[in-house]
Write an enzyme that holds these catalytic residues in place. Sequence first.
Site, short mmCIF file in Angstrom:
data_model
loop_
_atom_site.label_atom_id
_atom_site.label_comp_id
_atom_site.label_asym_id
_atom_site.label_seq_id
_atom_site.Cartn_x
_atom_site.Cartn_y
_atom_site.Cartn_z
N GLY A 519 0.82 -1.19 0.00
CA GLY A 519 0.00 0.00 0.00
C GLY A 519 0.86 1.24 0.00
O GLY A 519 2.07 1.18 -0.25
N GLY A 520 0.23 2.36 0.27
CA GLY A 520 0.93 3.63 0.22
C GLY A 520 2.02 3.75 1.26
O GLY A 520 2.91 4.58 1.12
N GLY A 522 3.95 1.01 2.45
CA GLY A 522 4.93 -0.05 2.41
C GLY A 522 4.31 -1.39 2.09
O GLY A 522 3.21 -1.48 1.54
N VAL A 524 3.43 -5.67 3.08
CA VAL A 524 2.98 -6.55 4.16
C VAL A 524 3.43 -7.97 3.82
O VAL A 524 3.23 -8.44 2.69
CB VAL A 524 1.45 -6.49 4.33
CG1 VAL A 524 1.01 -7.41 5.47
CG2 VAL A 524 0.99 -5.07 4.59
N ASP A 635 -9.94 5.76 7.50
CA ASP A 635 -9.51 5.11 6.26
C ASP A 635 -10.16 3.74 6.12
O ASP A 635 -9.51 2.76 5.76
CB ASP A 635 -7.99 4.99 6.22
CG ASP A 635 -7.46 4.75 4.80
OD1 ASP A 635 -8.21 5.05 3.84
OD2 ASP A 635 -6.32 4.29 4.66
#
Length: 827
Positions: A519-520, A522, A524, A635
């Site tokens: 994602g924005g 980093g 996972v 979010d």
Amino acid sequence: MVSDFRCFRYVFSWCFLINACYFAVCSFAEDRFTRGQSIRDGDIIISGGEIFALGFFSPQDSGLRYVGIWHYRTTNESVVWVANRERPISGNGGVLTIGNNGNLVIMNGNGDEVWSSNLTVPSSNSTATLMDTGNLILHENENSNRVLWQSFDHPTDTYLPEMKVHFSDEETRVFTSWRSAIDPSPGNYSMGVDGRGRPQIVIWEGMNRRWTSGHWNGLIFTGIPGIRAMYLSGFRVLNDHNGSYFTYTQSDSSDLIKFRLSWEGVEQQERWIDERNQWVPIQSHPLDECERYNICGPFGKCNQTDEIKCRCLEGFVPTDTDEWSRGNRSGGCTRRTNLQCDTDAFVEVQNVKLPDFVGHVGPEDIEDCENMCLQNCSCIAYAFVSGINCMIWYQDLVDVQQLVDGGSSLFIRRARSELGGKNDVTRTVVVTSAVVGGFLVCVLIWLLLKRNKKCSGISNGNEMPRVSPSGEFSRDFSGPSDISVEGQQATGSELAMYNFNIVAAATGNFSSENKLGQGGFGHVYKGTLPGGQEIAVKRLSRKSGQGLEEFKNEIMLIAKLQHRNLVRLLGCCIEAEEKLLLYEYMPNKSLDSYLFDSDKKSQLDWIKRFSIIEGIARGLVYLHRDSRLRIIHRDLKASNVLLDEEMNPKISDFGMARIFGGNQNEANTNRVVGTFGYMAPEYAMEGLFSIKSDVYSFGVLLLEIIIGRRNNSFRSTEYPNIIGYAWDLWEGGKAIELVDQSILKSCPEEQVLRCVHVGMLCVQDIAARRPNMPAVVLMLESENATLPVPRRPTFVSMRHNLDDNAWTENQDGVSSNNVTLSVILGR
């Protein structure tokens, strides 16, 4: 050329009988007529762009005839101006013409004059032209631009774009409602501008005020709940030789927009939708009890979200306790303690519609404004509003309304003795407490740094070190944090600290095979600890938009939260430039990995989807109400909902979350973070967020779960987003067609329709209209719950102006305007 077309009358009669037409349909070829020409009953003239028509009409179920102007291409009731509203004509013998003295006149079948433009300076060659704005203009002659008379100067019940509404420093009544739905004669309601102090729109019922818009600050009317400058950017105040006036310019000239004062006393802004063949309300006022003028009396405050709508302002008590207890609050409130003048102080009341009848408006700054009020014993309250500056009130505070969305701060004068005072002893205690507290914090930091300068390891078999997630265990966590509750640093259970080498080994040195998503902020990864426990590791990129504050946020928040529908944080690691978060592993990854995958979405049948909807809702109830902290996620989206082995949903990714104090309902930020498409309008445009921001995001997610498509997948269609698509089908009685085709056969229709209805309530533009999450859970789970009717979201017709790249999946980036886009695909 004008002539008496009898065949046109036949065509008109045929159309009226077959289609129950509201207006005549025969027309002249031109948009004007001159002296000697006549518009007979059955004929119409049409503006050059075929926007408006002028002719005779009868209201529904009425045989009386009027001359009016209406939108030409609409089929619903759309009369915007009526000439002879007080003297209708019986029969079809009426004629509109230009008389010998140059005036517009209407005559009945007997040749009697029933209406005239009453020009004081007549012209023998005057010409009447119907403009595409809906304005009927009488020019001096066919080649002259000199305006002798125009219908815009004599409006009835409707305001149209480009119309000028002049005002002065007193009340100016401009529009008058119809008497009833079928009677255009002047009714009991009027609307205009009160130009005293700062101009505001007013609706009167007879001689009494019914509703006010609040004061104009140069961009918006400050007393309208949820109003956004972006929505009403067409309103402006300008000046000409006649003084100041309001006008409205459309952003899209092809739209048909009108503002109408209904016969019931409600001002409605409406837009014509060709696809629906109807006028759709954009906003209406007054809409609820609290919008009714001064419903709670002097020094009372109305709050539509409270069970008890009317309460006295702080420091005031009901004037008549018996009447107040019986529900009659019109008498208002009175002071509990009399003012002392020279020793008084001010108490701030936030997010309110400011009182009516402001006594002073001036250029003073906020300090001078306070001093001016304090030095005048007659001053009751003051406010400082952007675009207006200083405002001071000298008489009873009336028509005060608590707004959930928007509003201003009002500073009310109170006796200092009632406030308890701020004496030297109190100040000494505060200062001493701050100094001692600061010293203790410094000592604690020093001890922790001395004990463990870096993250302690667990590979040596010793007991794992623990540290409070308050943010004070490392130099990396030093400095101020914007996560606090009423000034106190967040505290909670202890959190495990992991050695970087252990985490790296658990994830195969962060190998691509173990990568779950990105994602924005980093990537996972999946990992397995030495004891065999499976974990998900969020590794923040060094280029990440999530800085130390967001990292602290996530640690502090998740460490405190314990709920079956929230993901559990196991630990963290900070070493050099590495920042890692360790979560419980979710074998089914994130909701979007099933919901938007054409091969896997059928595994989520309706029973599972409804269970997921309920679980997400309960998780939000815990965040908003039941946890020790009051948390706004900011979010919420499908990629931030993880699924365990039994497909139970768990809300994750709290990097953007914020804590609210016990009495705090709303906050503002200059750095808007989150994901477009899920952001509530008030947050995306003005940075205002509250629990209702999460409700909006939940509504979008709810629709995605039902439909099985991403919100932004509609951008290439006629709809700007999923909300517009869902609204059209829901409003058209076709909501069942929204259901994902892969599960349609397994869906109980009543339950699905209730879910769609709840989704429509959650995505309403005005935050105050949205239900809170406890109410959402009740509506979802109770078959007998009565659901209110949602208002059409205006935001569905407004496309975003971001570059398409901002919507691309798997991007690590920050858009312009400080809006962070965070898309995490899986865990």
